[in-house]
Enzyme design. Structure first.
Site, mmCIF file in Angstrom:
data_model
loop_
_atom_site.group_PDB
_atom_site.id
_atom_site.type_symbol
_atom_site.label_atom_id
_atom_site.label_comp_id
_atom_site.label_asym_id
_atom_site.label_seq_id
_atom_site.Cartn_x
_atom_site.Cartn_y
_atom_site.Cartn_z
ATOM 1 N N ARG A 74 0.874 -1.178 0.000
ATOM 2 C CA ARG A 74 0.000 0.000 0.000
ATOM 3 C C ARG A 74 0.909 1.225 0.000
ATOM 4 N NH1 ARG A 74 -0.924 2.462 4.691
ATOM 5 N NH2 ARG A 74 -1.196 0.725 6.121
ATOM 6 N N HIS A 104 -3.329 4.195 5.007
ATOM 7 C CA HIS A 104 -4.359 3.160 5.158
ATOM 8 C C HIS A 104 -5.719 3.730 4.741
ATOM 9 C CE1 HIS A 104 -6.810 -0.018 6.842
ATOM 10 N NE2 HIS A 104 -7.454 0.884 7.548
ATOM 11 N N TYR A 154 4.640 5.201 11.448
ATOM 12 C CA TYR A 154 5.013 3.800 11.652
ATOM 13 C C TYR A 154 5.915 3.210 10.578
ATOM 14 C CZ TYR A 154 0.803 3.213 8.720
ATOM 15 O OH TYR A 154 -0.125 3.309 7.733
HETATM 16 C C1 LIG Z 1 -13.185 -6.929 13.058
HETATM 17 C C2 LIG Z 1 -12.464 -5.639 12.803
HETATM 18 N N1 LIG Z 1 -11.504 -5.221 13.663
HETATM 19 C C3 LIG Z 1 -10.881 -4.046 13.464
HETATM 20 C C4 LIG Z 1 -11.207 -3.251 12.402
HETATM 21 C C5 LIG Z 1 -10.513 -1.889 12.196
HETATM 22 N N2 LIG Z 1 -9.626 -1.971 11.016
HETATM 23 C C6 LIG Z 1 -10.031 -1.538 9.810
HETATM 24 S S1 LIG Z 1 -8.905 -1.851 8.608
HETATM 25 C C7 LIG Z 1 -7.823 -2.555 9.695
HETATM 26 C C8 LIG Z 1 -6.536 -3.125 9.173
HETATM 27 C C9 LIG Z 1 -6.755 -4.167 8.125
HETATM 28 O O1 LIG Z 1 -5.562 -4.580 7.553
HETATM 29 P P1 LIG Z 1 -5.510 -5.636 6.380
HETATM 30 O O2 LIG Z 1 -6.415 -6.772 6.631
HETATM 31 O O3 LIG Z 1 -4.079 -5.965 6.131
HETATM 32 O O4 LIG Z 1 -6.127 -4.896 5.111
HETATM 33 P P2 LIG Z 1 -5.691 -3.551 4.422
HETATM 34 O O5 LIG Z 1 -6.512 -2.449 5.076
HETATM 35 O O6 LIG Z 1 -4.232 -3.374 4.609
HETATM 36 O O7 LIG Z 1 -6.079 -3.683 2.984
HETATM 37 C C10 LIG Z 1 -8.348 -2.525 10.989
HETATM 38 C C11 LIG Z 1 -7.651 -3.006 12.187
HETATM 39 C C12 LIG Z 1 -12.223 -3.723 11.529
HETATM 40 N N3 LIG Z 1 -12.616 -3.019 10.454
HETATM 41 N N4 LIG Z 1 -12.818 -4.908 11.745
#
Ligand SMILES: Cc1ncc(C[n+]2csc(CCOP(=O)(O)OP(=O)(O)O)c2C)c(N)n1
Lengths: 326, 403
Positions: free
Chosen positions: B293, B297, B306
């Site tokens: 990415r 985020h 970070y």
């Molecule tokens: C069950 C849950 N816990 C926490 C969150 C908050 N949250 C949103 S995106 C994220 C990180 C996700 O990372 P990843 O799965 O690697 O996907 P990316 O966003 O990098 O595409 C978090 C912790 C959420 N949406 N759902």
């Protein structure tokens, strides 16, 4: 008309639904060869095959989550959760996904998923096998929750839940699985609307609302009160979401007193919701505050003390005394 | 299977050997760091006996379409970011850097396949032919969805991480049943497949585990497509896993493939291979697209807190668009006029999306009440009735004031 147990009535309801619509399928742990730990699905896999009565992996989120996907594909899944206390690994899928999908698609997609949960105590079991988590689900918009107290309702509610376009949770009173009664599989009669409450005993001095496993207890308490010269109207709520407040209100306008009893803890429970709504709707008809008779604010207790935890005839009679003391 | 045959070029061993401590006993560990790559960062083609032929079958028009969609969705992404900065969207989730993973996999799908995205799959949406402005309804706060999932077989976005992965498996189980029932009736069975998208962070959620167990047990026609973009908000992927994520598939009993997620040719080939397998009834595949990415985020995030800019620079050098552009030019498959045309298409999309967003109105409360249940519900009716009367009270009061 045939006489059968609640367990058999649900079994018949499921059989009928499976036979009528090839899109209906059952999913759950041990529901196939074993027929479920309570044998509610006995014989169904033999009759309809492994693709229609699915012995699922041991995974509650998996059962609910894949059922959502199946429903999106046009199927009508009926999930069995083995025991009340084990629905929580699937809680996320039920409350954040299943309940909201129709709204999130602005009405484009419906998810006709049924979740059957044996619930309630009084069977002398160990922890997580005796809980009543209905209020935790009732708080979530998008779910419908019903609970039968007799075989006729059990048969029809099973079929009505499966036919319903919205997600439905059926809380099955496990302690009453072997309760026998007449079932008319041809005609639902007054049970045609699963979301209506039934007045199961007429009375004039107080209204007692109960559902599921406590309906027989409420009826017995009303019979005992009769001996003291008190005429108690008993309502079998049947539907926990929505609640048929009209039937309760009409009764309270007649009797002037209301008690609600359930096995679940009173705090934050369905009884509080009924008390509050009826106070708003019929305040001037009430001769006494609405009184709740339910479980205590503690984890469901060990089997050795559950008879002191669960509402019984005496606890209901004591509450009635209080209602009449105003 | 073709996995693990190729050394990689621009990914140095240290980078790929995510977690050295797990490799101390090589005998007990699957080989780490193998990755399918067909077009390196300098735009050179690489051979592969299994996946190479998938590229050979692509005509120049298909290759140009890959580039066009990657460039157009990047421009869309910039526009959405700008709209958020201007207060027109509540939040935006950028995809810049992940175009090859999304356009490459999206182009491998057929219309009858079904996609279960997370919330960043704008490139997949483009490849499915969604109206791109519909994607912004959720982020503008006018709906929790934004489109009918069945129109393009592309589910609405899911914000609870990993929940959709189970829905994908259930949908795939539905396809299996449809096939069985069609066969029983002597009809032709539709051999569709399903793709579930999720991230490296989401791969830690229990739902992914349950989804893989179900998919494996029933050999469901589903492809798990994990975009390992290295960061779950601020948490690096090494906190989520001690082995390459693709290796986890082995524990469930189906193939896992790590592909260079910035190489659209490889992503496309691997996804096609996985979908073919699924359609033939050979069961699920896990694809880990090793990507990055490049931006934040979400528009609420600050990546400088970070990660280092040198890390970002390293990945910028692997940009999926530059790589394909170099290849297309070197092979004489696209010229300046083509790239100018793509730029114009991106601008047109951006303009139309901007216009659409500015005119997006919220739903009425009546509509919010309308879809809680599909059948009439007395509590909803009662509350709606109360709300109407309450609102009407204001109208009367205003009227009285004016008179
Ligand atoms: C069950 C849950 N816990 C926490 C969150 C908050 N949250 C949103 S995106 C994220 C990180 C996700 O990372 P990843 O799965 O690697 O996907 P990316 O966003 O990098 O595409 C978090 C912790 C959420 N949406 N759902």
């Amino acid at each position: 008309m045939t006489t059968m147990t609640i367990a058999k009535a649900i079994n018949e309801g499921l059989r009928e639904a499976l036979g009528q619509d090839e899109k209906t399928l059952l999913m759950g742990e041990d529901i196939g060869a074993l027929g479920g730990v309570y044998r509610v699905t006995d014989g169904l896999q033999q009759e309809f095959g492994e693709d229609r009565v699915v012995d699922s992996p041991l995974a509650e989120a998996g059962i609910i989550g894949t059922s959502i996907g199946l429903a999106m594909r046009g199927y009508r899944p009926v999930c069995e959760i083995q025991f009340d206390g084990f629905v929580f690994p699937g809680f996320n899928q039920i409350t954040t996904q299943l309940s909201k999908y129709h709204a999130r698609t602005s009405g484009a997609v419906t998810l006709p998923v049924t979740i059957r949960i044996p619930y309630g105590g009084g069977i002398g079991s160990i922890e997580h096998h005796s809980e009543s988590p209905e209020a935790l689900f009732a708080h979530t918009a998008g779910l419908r929750i019903i609970t039968p107290s007799n075989p006729h309702d059990a048969y029809w509610m099973t079929r009505q839940a499966i036919e319903c376009e919205d997600p439905v949770i059926v809380f099955e009173p496990k302690k009453r699985y072997w309760l026998k009664g007449e079932v008319n599989t041809e005609d639902p009669g007054t049970s045609a609307d699963p979301f209506s409450a039934h007045v199961v005993r007429q009375g004039s001095d107080a209204t007692l609302v109960a559902y599921g496993p406590l309906v027989p207890v409420a009826l017995a308490a009303a019979a005992a009160a009769e001996e003291d010269g008190r005429s108690i109207e008993v309502i079998d709520l049947r539907s926990i979401s929505p609640i048929d407040f009209d039937t309760v209100e009409a009764s309270v306008r007649k009797t002037g007193r209301l008690l609600v009893t359930h096995e679940a803890p009173t705090f934050g429970g369905i009884g509080g919701e009924i008390a509050s709504r009826i106070s708003e709707r019929a305040f001037l008809s009430l001769e006494a505050p609405v009184i709740r008779v339910g479980g205590f604010h503690m984890p469901y207790p060990v089997a050795k003390v559950e008879e002191h935890y669960l509402p019984d005839i005496d606890r209901i009679l004591e509450a009635l005394d209080r209602a009449f003391s105003y | 299977m073709g996995v693990g045959q190729l050394p990689t070029t621009e990914f140095n061993d240290e980078e790929l050997d995510d977690h050295p401590e797990t490799h101390q006993d090589p005998a007990s560990q699957p080989a780490g760091g193998d990755m399918i790559q067909l077009l390196d960062a300098q735009g050179n083609r690489r051979e592969d006996p299994v996946f190479g032929p998938y590229v050979e079958s692509l005509d120049p028009e298909a290759l140009r379409a890959f580039y066009r969609d990657m460039a157009v969705v990047r421009r869309f992404d910039q526009e959405a970011t700008a709209l958020q900065r201007q207060g027109q969207l509540a939040l935006w989730v950028p995809l810049t850097g992940q175009e090859a993973a999304q356009i490459g996999s999206g182009h491998a799908l057929r219309p009858e396949d079904f996609v279960f995205p997370s919330y960043r799959e704008h490139g997949v949406a483009l490849s499915r032919g969604l109206d791109m402005s519909d994607l912004l309804r959720l982020f503008r706060g006018v709906t929790h969805g934004g489109w009918d999932p069945r129109e393009k077989n592309f589910n609405i976005y899911t914000l609870v991480l990993a929940a959709q992965v189970l829905h994908a498996v259930g949908y795939a189980m539905g396809i299996q049943r449809d096939q069985a029932s069609a066969q029983a009736k002597g009809q032709a069975a539709e051999d569709a497949a399903v793709v579930a998208y999720y991230g490296d962070g989401a791969s830690s959620e229990g739902d992914v585990h349950e989804a893989m167990v179900f998919a494996s047990s029933y050999k469901a026609p589903v492809v798990f497509f994990c975009q390992n973009n290295h960061w779950a908000i601020s948490v690096p992927s090494k906190v989520q896993t001690k082995v390459p994520l693709a290796h986890r598939a082995q524990g469930y009993g189906f193939p896992g493939v790590r592909v260079d997620g910035n190489d659209i040719l490889a992503v496309h080939a691997v996804t096609q291979w996985a979908l073919d397998r699924a359609r033939k009834g050979e069961g699920p595949v896990l694809i880990e697209a090793f990507t990055y990415r490049l931006g934040a985020h979400t528009t609420a995030d600050d990546p400088t807190k970070y990660r280092t800019s040198s890390e970002e620079d390293q990945w910028r050098a692997k940009d999926p668009l530059t790589r394909l552009e170099t290849y297309l030019r070197a092979e004489g498959l696209a010229d300046d006029a083509f790239f100018e045309d793509v730029r114009r298409q991106g601008q047109e999309l951006a303009d139309s999306v901007r216009q659409a967003v500015l005119s997006m109105e919220g739903p009425s409360m009546e509509e919010a009440f309308a879809h809680v249940y599909s059948q009439a519900h007395p509590l909803v009716q009662e509350e709606l009735q109360w709300y109407r009367e309450y609102e009407a009270g204001f109208e009367n009061a205003e009227g009285a004031g004016e008179g």
